[in-house]
Design an enzyme around this catalytic site. Structure first.
Site, PDB file in Angstrom:
ATOM      1  NE  ARG A   1      -0.801   1.476   3.374  1.00 28.50           N
ATOM      2  CZ  ARG A   1      -1.724   3.038   3.140  1.00 28.50           C
ATOM      3  NH1 ARG A   1      -3.039   3.027   3.609  1.00 28.50           N
ATOM      4  NH2 ARG A   1      -0.980   3.619   2.495  1.00 28.50           N
TER       5      ARG A   1
ATOM      6  NE  ARG B   1      -8.158   1.683   7.703  1.00 31.90           N
ATOM      7  CZ  ARG B   1      -7.658   1.494   6.646  1.00 31.90           C
ATOM      8  NH1 ARG B   1      -6.544   2.227   5.812  1.00 31.90           N
ATOM      9  NH2 ARG B   1      -7.895   0.671   5.531  1.00 31.90           N
TER      10      ARG B   1
ATOM     11  CB  CYS C   1      -5.364   6.905  -2.392  1.00 34.59           C
ATOM     12  SG  CYS C   1      -7.112   6.869  -2.079  1.00 34.59           S
TER      13      CYS C   1
ATOM     14  CG  ASP D   1      -2.307  -1.318   0.982  1.00 32.23           C
ATOM     15  OD1 ASP D   1      -2.647  -1.208  -0.779  1.00 32.23           O
ATOM     16  OD2 ASP D   1      -2.452  -1.543   1.369  1.00 32.23           O
TER      17      ASP D   1
ATOM     18  CG  HIS E   1      -8.414   6.916   4.315  1.00 32.01           C
ATOM     19  ND1 HIS E   1      -7.700   6.077   3.779  1.00 32.01           N
ATOM     20  CD2 HIS E   1      -7.762   7.046   5.345  1.00 32.01           C
ATOM     21  CE1 HIS E   1      -6.659   5.239   4.314  1.00 32.01           C
ATOM     22  NE2 HIS E   1      -7.092   6.429   5.674  1.00 32.01           N
TER      23      HIS E   1
END
Ligand code: ARG
Length: 274
Positions: free
Chosen positions: A86, A132, A255, A61, A161
Site C-alpha cells: 500500500r 497497522r 473505510c 486499496d 484498524h
C-alpha cells in the site's frame, strides 16, 4: 465537510494483508461498483457533498480513502503504510491534500494508517495501535495536529484498524467491540463517553462499527440493523447498505469515506511531524 471517496475502478483483492482478504475469493467488479455508487448516492441524498480522488492503476486499496491520512482543520498527517503493497498510495494522497491547500505533515517513516486508526471524539484524537499503526507514531501525530490523544491497544487481528471496532457517532455516543481491545484499553473506552454501546462480535464482524454518522443517520453495512434499537434510543436511525465486495478486502462504509475540508487556494507540503 465534503467526503472524499475514490472510485473502485482498480479495486480488487490481489494480495492478502489482513485476515479478511483471500485472493481465492475475488471481487466482482460490477457489484463493487454498484455498492460504491449506492454509498455515494446515499451521501448525496443525505445532503453531504462527495469529492472524488483519481484512482491509480496498481493501487487496489486506494478506494479506502480513510487510510489516506488523519485530518484536523486544514492539517493532515499523511499515512505511512505498514505493508509495502500500500505504500504506493502515499504519493497520490500527499499530492491530493497539497492540491486542496491543506498543510501536509507526516510521521517520518513510522507506520501510521490515518483515519483507519485515528478518530476524533470531540476534540480528542483516539488512536489505535498494534497492527497497522505503531504506538510510537501517536505522540508525533498529536503534536502535528496540536490535539490531546487517547491510545488504545488493538488485540484481535480481524479488527486490525480502529475504525473496524470503534465509532464515535458524536462526542457522547460511541460504538465499540470490547474483545478487540486489551483489557486496559477496553476500560478506557468505557469512560470515553456518556453512552458507550458494546457491539457483539456477531454484528461487528459484518463491519457494523465501520460507520459514518451523517446528521442523525448512521450509514453502515447491513449488519448495523442489528443495533437499530440501541441507536434509536441514542437518537439515531440506521441505514444499512450492502458492502460485501469491500468486506472481502476488510473494509466497509467508514473505510471508503474521509471527511476533508473545502478546497482552499495555495498549496503546501512535506513538513515532517516530529
Ligand atoms: N484491504 C485494506 C487493507 O487491509 C482494507 C483497508 C480498510 N480500511 C479501513 N479504514 N479500515 O489495508
Amino acid at each position: 465537510m465534503p467526503i472524499l471517496m475514490c472510485p473502485p475502478t482498480h479495486f480488487g483483492v490481489v494480495y492478502e494483508i489482513n485476515p479478511w482478504m483471500h485472493v481465492a475469493s475475488p471481487v466482482d467488479p460490477r457489484r463493487a461498483t454498484d455498492q460504491w455508487e449506492a454509498l455515494r448516492a446515499t451521501y448525496r441524498d443525505l445532503g453531504a457533498e462527495v469529492v472524488l480522488a483519481d484512482p491509480v492503476p496498481g493501487l487496489p486499496d486506494m478506494v479506502f480513502t480513510a487510510n489516506a491520512g488523519v485530518v484536523w482543520g486544514d492539517r493532515v498527517v499523511l499515512s505511512r503504510f505498514r505493508h509495502p503493497e500500500r505504500q504506493g498510495e502515499e504519493r497520490p494522497w500527499r499530492e491530493l491534500f497539497a492540491h486542496r491547500g491543506m498543510r501536509v505533515l507526516d510521521t517520518g517513516g513510522i507506520p501510521f494508517e490515518g483515519a483507519g486508526d485515528a478518530l476524533f471524539v470531540g476534540d480528542s484524537l483516539v488512536c489505535g495501535y498494534g497492527f497497522r499503526s505503531d504506538r510510537a507514531a501517536i505522540p508525533l501525530v498529536a503534536r502535528a495536529l496540536g490535539v490531546d490523544v487517547v491510545e488504545l491497544e488493538l488485540v484481535d487481528p480481524r479488527y486490525y484498524h480502529l475504525d473496524t471496532c470503534f465509532c464515535a457517532l458524536d462526542a457522547g455516543t460511541i460504538l465499540f467491540v470490547p474483545t478487540a481491545f486489551s483489557p486496559a484499553s477496553r476500560e478506557r473506552v468505557r469512560r470515553l463517553a456518556g453512552r458507550v454501546i458494546e457491539v457483539p462480535d456477531g454484528i461487528a464482524a459484518g463491519f457494523a462499527c465501520n460507520a459514518m454518522a451523517i446528521g442523525d443517520v448512521v450509514v453502515s453495512s447491513e449488519a448495523i440493523e442489528g443495533l437499530s434499537d440501541e441507536l434509536r434510543q441514542a437518537g439515531y436511525r440506521v441505514l444499512g447498505l450492502p458492502m460485501g465486495e469491500f468486506m472481502k478486502s476488510g473494509g466497509g462504509v467508514r473505510c471508503l469515506s474521509l471527511p476533508v475540508p473545502e478546497i482552499t487556494a495555495g498549496a503546501r507540503s512535506g513538513e515532517p511531524a516530529g
